[in-house]
Every structure is written in structure tokens, then in C-alpha cells.
Write a protein that holds these residues in place. Structure first.
Motif, PDB file in Angstrom:
ATOM      1  N   ASP A 156      -1.916   4.610   3.850  1.00 52.31           N
ATOM      2  CA  ASP A 156      -3.136   5.328   4.209  1.00 52.31           C
ATOM      3  C   ASP A 156      -3.723   4.873   5.539  1.00 52.31           C
ATOM      4  N   SER A 157      -3.049   3.955   6.231  1.00 50.33           N
ATOM      5  CA  SER A 157      -3.571   3.421   7.494  1.00 50.33           C
ATOM      6  C   SER A 157      -2.456   3.410   8.524  1.00 50.33           C
ATOM      7  N   ILE A 158      -2.182   4.564   9.118  1.00 52.83           N
ATOM      8  CA  ILE A 158      -1.045   4.733  10.009  1.00 52.83           C
ATOM      9  C   ILE A 158      -1.056   3.735  11.163  1.00 52.83           C
ATOM     10  N   ALA A 159      -2.221   3.296  11.579  1.00 57.98           N
ATOM     11  CA  ALA A 159      -2.298   2.368  12.703  1.00 57.98           C
ATOM     12  C   ALA A 159      -1.626   1.036  12.398  1.00 57.98           C
ATOM     13  N   TYR A 160      -1.512   0.713  11.100  1.00 61.63           N
ATOM     14  CA  TYR A 160      -0.910  -0.564  10.719  1.00 61.63           C
ATOM     15  C   TYR A 160       0.503  -0.413  10.180  1.00 61.63           C
ATOM     16  N   ALA A 161       0.922   0.818  10.048  1.00 59.47           N
ATOM     17  CA  ALA A 161       2.308   1.180   9.697  1.00 59.47           C
ATOM     18  C   ALA A 161       2.886   0.311   8.591  1.00 59.47           C
ATOM     19  N   THR A 162       4.010  -0.371   8.872  1.00 58.82           N
ATOM     20  CA  THR A 162       4.778  -1.060   7.831  1.00 58.82           C
ATOM     21  C   THR A 162       3.928  -2.046   7.027  1.00 58.82           C
ATOM     22  N   SER A 163       3.038  -2.749   7.691  1.00 57.66           N
ATOM     23  CA  SER A 163       2.231  -3.732   6.967  1.00 57.66           C
ATOM     24  C   SER A 163       1.312  -3.082   5.944  1.00 57.66           C
ATOM     25  N   ALA A 164       1.082  -1.775   6.092  1.00 56.36           N
ATOM     26  CA  ALA A 164       0.200  -1.060   5.179  1.00 56.36           C
ATOM     27  C   ALA A 164       0.962  -0.160   4.220  1.00 56.36           C
ATOM     28  N   ALA A 165       2.276  -0.300   4.162  1.00 55.57           N
ATOM     29  CA  ALA A 165       3.083   0.556   3.291  1.00 55.57           C
ATOM     30  C   ALA A 165       2.723   0.313   1.835  1.00 55.57           C
ATOM     31  N   LYS A 166       2.688   1.400   1.078  1.00 46.62           N
ATOM     32  CA  LYS A 166       2.416   1.319  -0.355  1.00 46.62           C
ATOM     33  C   LYS A 166       3.723   1.476  -1.129  1.00 46.62           C
ATOM     34  N   TRP A 167       3.685   1.052  -2.388  1.00 49.13           N
ATOM     35  CA  TRP A 167       4.825   1.185  -3.301  1.00 49.13           C
ATOM     36  C   TRP A 167       5.333   2.623  -3.248  1.00 49.13           C
ATOM     37  N   ALA A 168       6.640   2.796  -3.039  1.00 46.08           N
ATOM     38  CA  ALA A 168       7.187   4.151  -2.850  1.00 46.08           C
ATOM     39  C   ALA A 168       8.650   4.194  -3.247  1.00 46.08           C
ATOM     40  N   ILE A 169       9.025   5.225  -4.008  1.00 43.71           N
ATOM     41  CA  ILE A 169      10.416   5.444  -4.395  1.00 43.71           C
ATOM     42  C   ILE A 169      10.745   6.938  -4.288  1.00 43.71           C
ATOM     43  N   ALA A 182       8.047  14.189   4.548  1.00 45.39           N
ATOM     44  CA  ALA A 182       8.607  13.309   3.521  1.00 45.39           C
ATOM     45  C   ALA A 182       7.785  13.483   2.250  1.00 45.39           C
ATOM     46  N   VAL A 183       8.478  13.564   1.118  1.00 50.52           N
ATOM     47  CA  VAL A 183       7.821  13.675  -0.187  1.00 50.52           C
ATOM     48  C   VAL A 183       8.354  12.538  -1.048  1.00 50.52           C
ATOM     49  N   TRP A 184       7.465  11.845  -1.758  1.00 48.11           N
ATOM     50  CA  TRP A 184       7.927  10.709  -2.554  1.00 48.11           C
ATOM     51  C   TRP A 184       6.989  10.430  -3.725  1.00 48.11           C
ATOM     52  N   SER A 185       7.410   9.481  -4.557  1.00 47.71           N
ATOM     53  CA  SER A 185       6.602   9.017  -5.687  1.00 47.71           C
ATOM     54  C   SER A 185       6.018   7.659  -5.336  1.00 47.71           C
ATOM     55  N   GLY A 186       4.694   7.508  -5.543  1.00 46.44           N
ATOM     56  CA  GLY A 186       4.079   6.241  -5.170  1.00 46.44           C
ATOM     57  C   GLY A 186       2.886   5.875  -6.023  1.00 46.44           C
ATOM     58  N   TRP A 187       2.390   4.694  -5.748  1.00 46.06           N
ATOM     59  CA  TRP A 187       1.188   4.195  -6.424  1.00 46.06           C
ATOM     60  C   TRP A 187      -0.028   4.422  -5.535  1.00 46.06           C
ATOM     61  N   GLU A 188      -1.178   4.575  -6.177  1.00 41.87           N
ATOM     62  CA  GLU A 188      -2.424   4.714  -5.412  1.00 41.87           C
ATOM     63  C   GLU A 188      -2.692   3.441  -4.612  1.00 41.87           C
ATOM     64  N   GLN A 189      -2.452   2.285  -5.245  1.00 42.16           N
ATOM     65  CA  GLN A 189      -2.569   0.989  -4.577  1.00 42.16           C
ATOM     66  C   GLN A 189      -1.434   0.094  -5.058  1.00 42.16           C
ATOM     67  N   ASN A 190      -1.017  -0.843  -4.220  1.00 41.57           N
ATOM     68  CA  ASN A 190      -0.041  -1.820  -4.673  1.00 41.57           C
ATOM     69  C   ASN A 190      -0.648  -2.633  -5.813  1.00 41.57           C
ATOM     70  N   ALA A 191       0.184  -3.020  -6.775  1.00 45.95           N
ATOM     71  CA  ALA A 191      -0.325  -3.659  -7.988  1.00 45.95           C
ATOM     72  C   ALA A 191       0.572  -4.818  -8.403  1.00 45.95           C
ATOM     73  N   ALA A 192       0.052  -5.639  -9.286  1.00 46.64           N
ATOM     74  CA  ALA A 192       0.784  -6.800  -9.791  1.00 46.64           C
ATOM     75  C   ALA A 192       1.576  -6.478 -11.051  1.00 46.64           C
ATOM     76  N   THR A 193       1.531  -5.219 -11.499  1.00 44.04           N
ATOM     77  CA  THR A 193       2.287  -4.798 -12.676  1.00 44.04           C
ATOM     78  C   THR A 193       2.995  -3.482 -12.386  1.00 44.04           C
ATOM     79  N   ASP A 194       4.191  -3.325 -12.926  1.00 44.19           N
ATOM     80  CA  ASP A 194       4.907  -2.055 -12.742  1.00 44.19           C
ATOM     81  C   ASP A 194       4.506  -1.035 -13.798  1.00 44.19           C
ATOM     82  N   LYS A 195       3.570  -1.374 -14.650  1.00 44.78           N
ATOM     83  CA  LYS A 195       2.991  -0.399 -15.582  1.00 44.78           C
ATOM     84  C   LYS A 195       1.841   0.329 -14.879  1.00 44.78           C
ATOM     85  N   THR A 196       2.164   0.944 -13.765  1.00 47.70           N
ATOM     86  CA  THR A 196       1.179   1.583 -12.901  1.00 47.70           C
ATOM     87  C   THR A 196       1.508   3.062 -12.748  1.00 47.70           C
TER      88      THR A 196
END
Length: 362
Positions: A156-169, A182-196
Motif C-alpha cells: 500500500d506504499s509504493i514509495a517504499y516498494a519491496t520493504s512494504a510488500a505484503k503477504w502475497a501468493i 497483476a491479480v493475486w491473493s493477499g493479506w490485509e496486513q502481514n501477520a504472525a499467524t497463517d490463520k489469516t
């Protein structure tokens, strides 16, 4: 199944229980009756594994898959016989993409091949480090060699590119009106659990290896048929185009359970902005399991060798036991009179299906 007539014929000839109540396109062609050749049929499954990807180019089919050590490609002229796998890219010893290679896809743009895939910096679960990347062929050869173009920006922060990448598959490209997305599946925010919870996102691309905008949310698992289980998921988006319509066919419910199924997003007008969630109409489930075929999902699409038929490849669970023990299956589908895909019911293991039109007998 191509028609009620053919379903009854298969049931009677092979004494296999099946349903004749699936919806069939009014525009579907007449069934191809079997000829005398004994090998003019195939049966599912066509391979072991999951997340099938196939692309047809210059009369050949190229399958792409993840396996031990990296990403593999095979070449064949038979849609129902994937061919021998060749390792085209090996995972590095270090870095963000050293482990957990998931669902690679092979695409062709402007004289080069590109492989989109998900990977992680740590192996095994919890699967909280998945990000999406892309490889580019050095020349015009799907077997490589490939150059690693790095991690794709999925935040959500293109200016920071890779450092701001979110979970995506499960990232896949969409070409529309001269623009690449590009279309993909992702999380709203990075998380400490994969039950997201997983959602579907879209972003503009400036070229096949660069995402050039912040992501936009286009689908969340909110409908009764895509939510309410152990974990609400939207994943595995695949682009399907037909008669000036654009569809995103995606997987929903839990991938490790028999309830895994396919949903559909339809772009109501191809001149609308695909990054606006309101431009997409959601329907589903459009393809789901039965008591004999369980956990259908993560598909790709192609045509028969002669181009007259539409085919879906998907994976299905081998049993109703929770887990990821799956195999790959192929099935023809049709189109409704108003241009929507009609997938019908998944055909059980062992039921003979006519070979794709134009494919030589096996």
C-alpha cells in the motif's frame, strides 16, 4: 459432461454412477460419440500434484509446476499427458525466495517467457513469509535460462516498494485495454499467524516484472458459500476471457478441506476500471465438488489442440481427509448463450472422457 445424453451413455456403458442434472450450455455442441479406437479416451487424474498451470503456444502445451529444488516446465502435444518435467530454475541458498515455492505460472510477453511464483525466506509452517516474485527468460525458450527479477511489490506504499510488500501468493497477469495488471491473493496486513483471511487484490504493472501502483481490493470472502469455515479464503485467481467478457475464476473455502470450490468475478463492462471493486460482479460457486470428487480448486484454462473446445485443469483432493494430498484433473467446459462459462459437475476418477478434439489417440 457435454450433455445429458452423453452422461447417460457413459453411465450405461461403463456402469459408473454419475449425475445427469448438471447445467449444460444451450450453445453446447452435440456430443462426440465414441469411435472404434480403444484409446480415444482418457480418465482423470492426469497427474499427481496440485495448482496445475498450462499454457498453449505454437501447437504445444507447456505445464509449469513447483517441485523439489525449484520450478519445472514440461512440453507436450497432448493436453491429458503433461510430459516430462525439466528443472528450469533452482531455488537459491539464501534470500527471500529460498523456500516454499508455490503455484508457479508460465506466461509469454513480447518474445520472452515469465514465471510468476510465490516463495518464502523460511521453510515450512507457519506460512507467514510468502511473497510473490517473477523470473524472465534470457531468450525465447520456455526452458530457460531464467533471470530472477526479484520480489514484486504487493503493498500500500509504493514509495517504499519491496520493504512494504505484503503477504502475497498466486499472482497472475491480466491484460486489458492495453494495460497490464497483476491479480493475486493477499493479506490485509502481514501477520504472525497463517490463520489469516485472504483477499483478492489488483495493481497496475508498467512491464511484466514491475508493479507500478498500490494494490486495490476487489474481493473478500463474504458470501455464505465462501465463508464460515475454519478460515475464509479467496485465492488462486485465474483470468478467463470470452466474447468481450473478462472473468476472474478463483478458489475459495479451505484448500485442505473437501469444501474447496471455485467462485467467479465478472467485469460488467471491459471499459470500466478493473481496480474498482464495484466494476466486478461476484457469483458462485461456479464449480464445486460432489461426494465422489472433493475439494476442487486452483484451476487454469486452455483449449483443445484444434482450438474448438474449452478446457479447465484443476486439482482435487484424493480423499475427504483434511490435508493437501491432491491430483490434477482435466475436463471440457462449455459456454452459455450469453457468454458465461458453464463448468457443470466434476467427472469422477475412472470415468472415460473423449480426448480433447484434435489430440491424437494415446
Amino acid at each position: 459432461m457435454k450433455s445429458t445424453f452423453q452422461a447417460l451413455w457413459v453411465c450405461l456403458l461403463f456402469v459408473v454412477g454419475c449425475s445427469t442434472s448438471s447445467t449444460v450450455s444451450p450453445a453446447a455442441k452435440q456430443p462426440r460419440l465414441p469411435g472404434p479406437a480403444k484409446n480415444a479416451y482418457f480418465t482423470n487424474p492426469i497427474a499427481d500434484g496440485a495448482d496445475p498451470w498450462v499454457i498453449k503456444r505454437n501447437g504445444a502445451y507447456y505445464f509449469c509446476s513447483a517441485g523439489k529444488g525449484g520450478i519445472y516446465v514440461s512440453r507436450t502435444h497432448s493436453l491429458t499427458v503433461p510430459g516430462d518435467k525439466v528443472l528450469v530454475w533452482a531455488t537459491p541458498d539464501t534470500g527471500w525466495n529460498r523456500s516454499n515455492i508455490w503455484a508457479p505460472e508460465l506466461h509469454y510477453f513480447n518474445g520472452k517467457w515469465y514465471i510468476y511464483y510465490a516463495a518464502a525466506k523460511k521453510s515450512g509452517s507457519p506460512f507467514i513469509h510468502q511473497r510473490s516474485g517473477v523470473l524472465e527468460s534470457v531468450g525465447d525458450d520456455p526452458f530457460g535460462p531464467y533471470t530472477d527479477k526479484g520480489m514484486l511489490y504487493t503493498g500500500d506504499s509504493i514509495a517504499y516498494a519491496t520493504s512494504a510488500a505484503k503477504w502475497a501468493i498466486d499472482l497472475t497477469p491480466l491484460q486489458l485495454n492495453g494495460q497490464l495488471y497483476a491479480v493475486w491473493s493477499g493479506w490485509e496486513q502481514n501477520a504472525a499467524t497463517d490463520k489469516t483471511k485472504q483477499h483478492l487484490y489488483i495493481a497496475r504493472m508498467s512491464n511484466p516484472w514491475t508493479i507500478s501502483s498500490n494494490r486495490a481490493l476487489i474481493s473478500s470472502p463474504q458470501e455464505p458459500w465462501e465463508s464460515g469455515g475454519e478460515l475464509d479464503l479467496n485465492e488462486g485467481p485465474q483470468v478467463l476471457k470470452h466474447q468481450e467478457k473478462v472473468f476472474i475464476i478463483y478458489s475459495t473455502r479451505e484448500s485442505w478441506l473437501k469444501e474447496y470450490r471455485l467462485g467467479q468475478l465478472t467485469l460488467s463492462d471491459t471499459l470500466l476500471n478493473p481496480m474498482d471493486a464495484g466494476s466486478w460482479m461476484k457469483t458462485g460457486p461456479v464449480f464445486q465438488g460432489t461426494d465422489k470428487v472433493m475439494g476442487v480448486g486452483h484451476c487454469s484454462f486452455t483449449t483443445s489442440p484444434d482450438g474448438t473446445e474449452s478446457w479447465i485443469l484443476y486439482h482435487s483432493k484424493k480423499s475427504d481427509v483434511p490435508g493437501w494430498d491432491r491430483d490434477v484433473r482435466a475436463q471440457e467446459f462449455t459456454w452459455s448463450a450469453d457468454g458465461f462459462p458453464v463448468f457443470g459437475l466434476p467427472i469422477p476418477v475412472g470415468v472415460p472422457q473423449p480426448l480433447p478434439s484434435g489430440q491424437e489417440e494415446e
